[in-house]
Design a protein around this motif. Structure first.
Motif, PDB file in Angstrom:
ATOM      1  N   TRP A 164       0.852  -1.198   0.000  1.00  0.00           N
ATOM      2  CA  TRP A 164       0.000   0.000   0.000  1.00  0.00           C
ATOM      3  C   TRP A 164       0.873   1.228   0.000  1.00  0.00           C
ATOM      4  CZ3 TRP A 164      -1.489   4.502   2.246  1.00  0.00           C
ATOM      5  CH2 TRP A 164      -2.825   4.917   2.032  1.00  0.00           C
ATOM      6  N   HIS A 165       0.468   2.262  -0.719  1.00  0.00           N
ATOM      7  CA  HIS A 165       0.992   3.598  -0.457  1.00  0.00           C
ATOM      8  C   HIS A 165      -0.092   4.578  -0.883  1.00  0.00           C
ATOM      9  CE1 HIS A 165       2.017   4.827  -4.632  1.00  0.00           C
ATOM     10  NE2 HIS A 165       2.364   3.580  -4.806  1.00  0.00           N
ATOM     11  N   ALA A 166       0.065   5.832  -0.505  1.00  0.00           N
ATOM     12  CA  ALA A 166      -1.060   6.766  -0.627  1.00  0.00           C
ATOM     13  C   ALA A 166      -1.492   7.048  -2.055  1.00  0.00           C
ATOM     14  CB  ALA A 166      -0.709   8.066   0.082  1.00  0.00           C
ATOM     15  N   ARG A 173      -5.788   7.453  -1.821  1.00  0.00           N
ATOM     16  CA  ARG A 173      -5.552   8.851  -1.451  1.00  0.00           C
ATOM     17  C   ARG A 173      -6.586   9.303  -0.434  1.00  0.00           C
ATOM     18  NH1 ARG A 173      -3.013   9.846  -6.314  1.00  0.00           N
ATOM     19  NH2 ARG A 173      -4.926   9.694  -7.555  1.00  0.00           N
ATOM     20  N   ASN A 174      -7.829   8.911  -0.658  1.00  0.00           N
ATOM     21  CA  ASN A 174      -8.881   9.298   0.292  1.00  0.00           C
ATOM     22  C   ASN A 174      -8.629   8.715   1.669  1.00  0.00           C
ATOM     23  OD1 ASN A 174     -10.249  10.777  -1.564  1.00  0.00           O
ATOM     24  ND2 ASN A 174     -11.674   9.143  -2.126  1.00  0.00           N
ATOM     25  N   ASN A 175      -8.263   7.453   1.691  1.00  0.00           N
ATOM     26  CA  ASN A 175      -8.017   6.814   2.988  1.00  0.00           C
ATOM     27  C   ASN A 175      -6.885   7.496   3.730  1.00  0.00           C
ATOM     28  OD1 ASN A 175     -10.008   4.874   3.026  1.00  0.00           O
ATOM     29  ND2 ASN A 175      -8.823   3.451   1.795  1.00  0.00           N
ATOM     30  N   ALA A 176      -5.829   7.842   2.978  1.00  0.00           N
ATOM     31  CA  ALA A 176      -4.697   8.497   3.617  1.00  0.00           C
ATOM     32  C   ALA A 176      -5.112   9.850   4.190  1.00  0.00           C
ATOM     33  CB  ALA A 176      -3.554   8.660   2.625  1.00  0.00           C
ATOM     34  N   SER A 222       2.823  17.634  -5.345  1.00  0.00           N
ATOM     35  CA  SER A 222       2.255  18.985  -5.418  1.00  0.00           C
ATOM     36  C   SER A 222       0.796  18.856  -5.825  1.00  0.00           C
ATOM     37  CB  SER A 222       3.008  19.804  -6.471  1.00  0.00           C
ATOM     38  OG  SER A 222       2.815  19.220  -7.736  1.00  0.00           O
ATOM     39  N   PRO A 223       0.016  19.912  -5.607  1.00  0.00           N
ATOM     40  CA  PRO A 223      -1.385  19.851  -6.070  1.00  0.00           C
ATOM     41  C   PRO A 223      -1.485  19.607  -7.573  1.00  0.00           C
ATOM     42  CG  PRO A 223      -1.051  21.714  -4.606  1.00  0.00           C
ATOM     43  CD  PRO A 223       0.302  21.126  -4.858  1.00  0.00           C
ATOM     44  N   GLU A 224      -0.431  20.037  -8.314  1.00  0.00           N
ATOM     45  CA  GLU A 224      -0.495  19.860  -9.769  1.00  0.00           C
ATOM     46  C   GLU A 224      -0.472  18.402 -10.162  1.00  0.00           C
ATOM     47  OE1 GLU A 224       0.569  23.532  -8.673  1.00  0.00           O
ATOM     48  OE2 GLU A 224       2.376  22.375  -9.117  1.00  0.00           O
ATOM     49  N   LEU A 231      -0.488  14.218  -6.375  1.00  0.00           N
ATOM     50  CA  LEU A 231       0.004  13.200  -5.445  1.00  0.00           C
ATOM     51  C   LEU A 231       0.077  13.808  -4.053  1.00  0.00           C
ATOM     52  CD1 LEU A 231       2.955  11.879  -7.612  1.00  0.00           C
ATOM     53  CD2 LEU A 231       0.698  10.871  -7.383  1.00  0.00           C
ATOM     54  N   ILE A 232      -0.074  12.938  -3.057  1.00  0.00           N
ATOM     55  CA  ILE A 232       0.076  13.467  -1.700  1.00  0.00           C
ATOM     56  C   ILE A 232       1.342  12.903  -1.062  1.00  0.00           C
ATOM     57  CG2 ILE A 232      -2.340  13.938  -1.277  1.00  0.00           C
ATOM     58  CD1 ILE A 232      -2.658  11.372   0.057  1.00  0.00           C
TER      59      ILE A 232
END
Lengths: 296, 405, 410
Positions: free
Chosen positions: C284-286, C293-296, C375-377, C380-381
């Motif tokens: 798993w990774h974010a 991503r939501n879970n993270a 980045s938001p662009e 990715l978190i």
């Protein structure tokens, strides 16, 4: 630096300070904390002073009380102190490593030797430790305070009779030794990780160095620390084992045999044991160490 | 030897035996039984250590080596029994551990007991580190990080005892503990034990009356190693697993703490230490994360204020008991306990709060903080007063007590 | 929190004797909560509590049962773990969760099996969420043990799939911790690389004492002089962070392939120097997909002031599968739940996962990811507020991670 501090304390007061590595750890943490506010360079001076103050308090309210109960009690006091300091660090800074970084001004490569880059920070560390030792040597031999300290070592009663405050001198020496440990922590903490386990990791090796160099001799401690450092580094690089030795004589041992496990141990795997082996041998053969002036 | 079997002593030992017998009725939960078993093992270990420290004056930081080696050899022996190589009832396995401890302490003791005092302490430290470090190298014998696993029911049941249930293991430990205690006590009464005391106090004088201090130390060391090995074997049987940590510095440091907290001046001192420290380590860590801090602080307090340990605290009251003046001590003691108690609660509060803050980020200032710090200060202030009162009472009483001590 | 749990368990102790007939299902979290690896233990505990809370909120368990988590400190020591296990038994725990340190796991799985054999009236299941020694699902396999993270062999198989297609890597250096886990990593790396890329040379294989080396520069010097283009290591905790720190300082600019770098502070220590260089193999990774991503983000919002904000996928999966097993079997009895768990599948945020019936190992998709700037662009978190996060470079489907097994349940 660590071992010179320990030797100092030991030769002056006959106290083998188990908590010495804990003061090293305190130095690193104080440097981290003050560094957050003031930056690395002021922290370099502040942190050891803070550690020295803690050391002075420990001596005044702890060691001095225990002194009258004998050497064993003193040893055990410092032993318990090591536990407590580690737990207090847990309390204040938590159990995870803290992000104590090398200052940017020192974070470059000094030169390249044999295709390996030598970081400037390590050179800086070397510089500071040698400088510190030189300063210590000069203070002890050339200044008045140094002479009083040396005299108090061998003839405390006489020195007291001459009007000097010998207990205060002892407190100063202990604080000085701890400050040295703290300085080592300031420098080492960001190179190696600053975490609560660092005292435990370093603690035993410091004793090995002190014992090897000789209890009571600063020069001995210096030489011994270089020796131990060299052994630890080079033994990692040597992948030789008894198997190779035996193979040189044309004997090949089958991996399935019972001897394989023992003989296939390489020197690099044995690396952690070597310093202790040396220490035990030295203690048995020559308890005074390489250049020591007293046995116990 | 006549005085060994006087009525008082027989009653005492009988009482101890009965206590061992009936303890599990009171503390019958699984965890309590495990803790009692651990205490039994540690009692043997701490008593064996006191043979070195309290009786011969040898401060060793590597006693756990014999404990650990005894444990490992026993583990292998049990595994051999399970594989059918030979048959030795589990009940006699502690002897295997004891012989191992004896063997290694004879060898290692020969080289290390030449010099007493600090060099000896350092050598013992070095040897402990060496053995611990090599434990990870010789993985066939030491099992690496995972250690060696055994099955204490190996060899089948004899007379209905299989050592599967914990209560049976408890009784095994209780029996061996009692026997070891009796033996170690007997040793203190022999000429060897007495001369060991002499060597502790004044080796030069002992030499003058014809005893070789090194030889005496070596003998005591070997005997201490024997009993430490027994303790190690019992640990293997109890846990069915033994790892290299059991011979490391932490374990050695532990037994030093136990012996010292309990009191090295009395034979039974380390027993108190063993019980108290085992309880602190096992039960306390379930209550609070700061258990190690409390442990260290307790140790420091004992060294600072009562280096004779808890047993010393008890024995200095004996003359007062005999003189019948204990009642006079009560008021000042009560005051001291009260103020001390307040200060203690305050300190506990501060420490616990800091721990929660430190590990979860952010310290919440609240009522508890204020209350705790207040308690520390108030309690501390009154404690100083109380300490003075206690001192005064003892001073007043001392001429009377002089007759009874 | 701990106080509450203790009081709670004491009350329970007085009222209820050890039994499965109560309405409370007790999970004993037997993990290292003090000492050097305490922070990793705390991370897992937090995740466990979160997931259990969610289950209780859903109210999905039969008969309105609820789960409680009781933490027990094992001090990352096999012996202490056994003591902790016994105190867990005392308060009626039915499920034991553990994962940090394979040596503890081996001791526990053995002890739990022995306990189940000697006390058939009080069975216990062992839920292993992180101990990766392959032996636990092979020669040491036990009917009461279930593993929810891919073991060393599975992860190494997945990792070597990726390394095999990296044409630019011609030599590899192995460095690992000298105990069962590290040795397993080294051995698996050797055999699998040899099979998949016979042209690749392994120019070094070092085993160092676990947790004791503070200065990795001698090892880095060796790596440099060997000319390796990639380093493969199973190191974790400070062993990994120090290694990478040393490598960066001494100017070793090679790819790192690790098992654990995303956990507990590794990324912050490595920093920008690790971008495009540091890889990890995880379940798993974010940034795998929108769900992850939501879970993270959800987790981060629940614990905003926690530094280690990596997410423990295996813990989540274990709890959700336990929940499903309890619903399916209609009870919380460990024996029936255990039978339901075998051969069970679940659809989680990364896809379909299933528990093998032959050795109780969970099969799930594995991901090789590398460190990149976030980045938001690019959507990715990151982790630990470092501006850095992970991006998948290879996905290995669950079925491809199936390994042969020697497991024989007795």
């Amino acid at each position: 630096m660590l071992s010179s501090g320990l030797t100092l304390i030991f030769s002056m007061m006959g106290v083998l300070n188990f908590a010495h590595a804990s003061f090293y750890m305190l130095g690193a943490y104080f440097a981290y904390q003050t560094g957050l506010v003031f930056g690395f360079w002021p922290a370099l001076f502040l942190a050891p002073i803070l550690v020295g103050i803690v050391g002075a308090i420990t001596e005044r309210y702890g060691l001095r009380k225990v002194h009258k109960f004998g050497h064993v009690a003193e040893l055990l006091f410092t032993f318990g102190l090591a536990y407590v300091i580690e737990e207090i660090v847990h309390l204040i800074w938590g159990r995870a490593p803290v992000d104590y970084r090398i200052p940017e001004s020192l974070n470059f490569t000094l030169f390249t030797l044999f295709n390996t880059q030598y970081p400037a920070y390590r050179a800086f560390m070397m510089l500071v430790s040698v400088g510190m030792l030189a300063a210590l040597f000069l203070v002890l031999t050339k200044t008045r305070i140094g002479m009083i300290v040396q005299a108090s070592l061998t003839h405390p009663d006489m020195v007291q009779a001459l009007g000097h405050n010998v207990p205060r001198v002892f407190m100063l020496v202990f604080a000085g030794g701890c400050a040295l440990a703290g300085l080592a922590g300031v420098l080492g903490g960001n190179l190696f990780i600053t975490e609560p386990g660092m005292a435990f990791a370093v603690g035993s090796i410091v004793f090995v160095v002190v014992v090897l160099g000789g209890m009571g001799s600063l020069v001995g401690a210096f030489i011994a620390s270089l020796l131990i450092g060299a052994i630890q580094t080079f033994s990692v690089a040597l992948d030789l084992s008894f198997l190779d030795l035996v193979a040189a004589f044309g004997v090949n041992i089958d991996p399935g045999s019972t001897w394989y496990g023992g003989l296939s141990i390489t020197i690099s795997q044995m690396a952690p044991v070597l310093p202790y082996l040396l220490m035990v041998l030295m203690l048995i053969v020559r308890p005074r160490g390489l250049m020591g002036t007293r046995e116990s | 030897m006549r005085e060994m079997f006087n009525t008082g002593r027989l009653l005492l030992w009988g009482g101890v035996a009965l206590l061992f017998l009936f303890l599990p009725l009171i503390f019958s939960g699984g965890f309590s039984l495990s803790m009692l078993s651990q205490m039994g093992i540690m009692i043997i270990f701490a008593l064996s250590y006191n043979m070195l420290l309290g009786q011969t004056g040898l401060l060793s930081f590597g006693h756990a080596v014999y404990f650990g080696l005894g444990a490992f050899v026993t583990a292998h022996a049990i595994n051999f029994v399970e594989a059918g190589a030979f048959g030795l009832p589990i009940s006699f396995m502690p002897l295997v551990g004891g012989m191992t401890g004896l063997f290694f302490s004879l060898i290692l003791g020969f080289v290390t007991t030449r010099r007493p005092g600090t060099p000896f302490a350092m050598i013992s430290l070095g040897i402990a580190e060496m053995v611990a470090a090599s434990a990870l190298m010789f993985t066939t014998f030491f099992g690496g990080e995972g250690g060696i696993v055994t099955n204490r029911t190996a060899g089948g049941a004899s007379w209905g005892v299989s050592y599967g249930p914990q209560i049976q293991v408890y009784f095994l430990i209780a029996v061996w503990c009692f026997v070891s205690m009796a033996l170690m006590f007997a040793i203190t009464r022999t000429p060897l034990g007495r001369i060991a005391n002499a060597v502790r106090d004044n080796p030069e004088r002992a030499q003058f009356i014809g005893y070789n201090p090194t030889r005496v130390r070596w003998l005591m060391m070997s005997l201490a190693g024997f009993f430490a090995g027994i303790a190690g074997a019992l640990a293997t049987i109890n846990y069915e697993i033994i790892t290299a940590e059991a011979l490391g510095l932490m374990a050695s440091g532990n037994v030093v703490l136990m012996a010292f907290i309990g009191g090295i001046g009395q034979f039974w001192g380390p027993m108190i230490g063993a019980v108290l420290v085992t309880w602190l380590q096992s039960a306390l860590s379930n209550f609070t994360q700061a258990w190690l801090l409390y442990f260290g602080l307790l140790f420091l307090l004992i060294i600072l204020f009562s280096p004779g340990g808890i047993s010393n605290l008890i024995t200095i009251h004996l003359p007062a008991w005999r003189a019948g003046v204990v009642k006079r001590l009560m008021p000042s003691y009560g005051f001291a306990f009260l103020s001390g108690g307040i200060a203690f609660i305050g300190v506990v509060g501060v420490i616990e709060l800091l721990y929660r803050g430190a590990l979860f980020g952010g310290v919440h200032v609240g009522l508890t903080w204020i209350a705790s710090t207040l308690m520390v200060f108030i309690g501390g202030f009154f404690l100083r007063r109380a300490a003075r009162a206690v001192r005064k009472v003892w001073e007043d009483l001392s001429p009377e007590l002089a007759r009874w001590s | 929190m701990r106080f509450l749990y203790l009081v709670f368990s004491l009350i329970l102790c007085c009222q209820v004797s050890c039994s499965e007939t109560s309405k409370e299902i007790k999970i004993g979290f037997v993990e290292g909560l003090s000492g050097p690896f305490a922070n990793i233990g705390e991370v897992a505990l937090r995740h466990l509590e979160l997931e259990v809370e969610a289950v209780n909120r859903r109210g999905s368990l039969p008969d309105g049962m609820r789960i409680t988590v009781l933490p027990f400190d094992n001090k990352t020591n096999p012996q202490e773990a056994l003591l902790a296990f016994r105190s867990a038994l005392d308060v009626g725990v039915d499920y034991v969760f553990q994962g940090n340190s394979s040596s503890v796991a081996t001791a526990l799985t053995d002890a739990i099996a022995k306990h189940n054999r000697r006390n058939p009236s009080h069975p216990v299941l062992f839920i292993n969420y992180a101990a990766l020694d392959p032996a636990l699902t092979n020669e040491h396999c036990k009917r009461s043990h279930f593993r929810f993270d891919a073991d060393v062999d599975m992860k190494m198989a997945a990792l070597t799939e990726y390394i095999a297609v990296r044409e630019d890597i011609e030599s590899v250096y192995l460095i690992n911790q000298d105990y069962s886990y590290g040795q397993a990593v080294a051995g698996a790396a050797r055999s699998m690389l040899k099979r998949k890329r016979p042209d690749l040379s392994i120019v070094g294989d070092d085993l160092h004492p676990i947790g004791r080396v503070k200065d990795f520069s001698p090892y880095i010097a060796k790596i440099k002089s060997s000319g390796a283009q990639a380093i493969v290591t199973g190191n974790w905790g400070s062993d990994l962070t120090l290694l990478i720190k040393s490598a960066r300082q001494m100017g070793v600019d090679v790819d790192f392939f690790t098992f654990n770098v995303g956990m507990t502070g590794g990324v912050s220590t490595i920093g920008e120097a690790g971008i495009e260089r540091v890889h990890q193999i995880t379940n798993w990774h974010a940034n795998i997909n929108e769900l992850t991503r939501n879970n993270a983000t959800l987790y981060r919002n629940q614990h905003p002031d926690v530094f280690e904000d990596a997410y423990y996928g295996s813990v989540r999966r274990a709890v959700r599968m336990l929940e499903k097993a309890m619903i399916e079997s209609g009870s919380a009895d460990p024996v029936s739940v255990g039978s339901a768990l075998r051969n069970m599948s679940l659809t989680d945020d990364t896809g379909l996962v299933s528990m093998r019936g032959d050795n109780h190992q969970l099969l799930q998709p594995l991901f090789v990811s590398k460190l990149v700037r976030v980045s938001p662009e690019n959507g990715l978190i990151g982790v630990e507020n470092s501006g850095l996060g992970f991006k998948t470079v290879a996905e290995i489907p669950a079925e491809k991670t199936r390994m042969p097994t020697t497991c024989q349940f007795e």
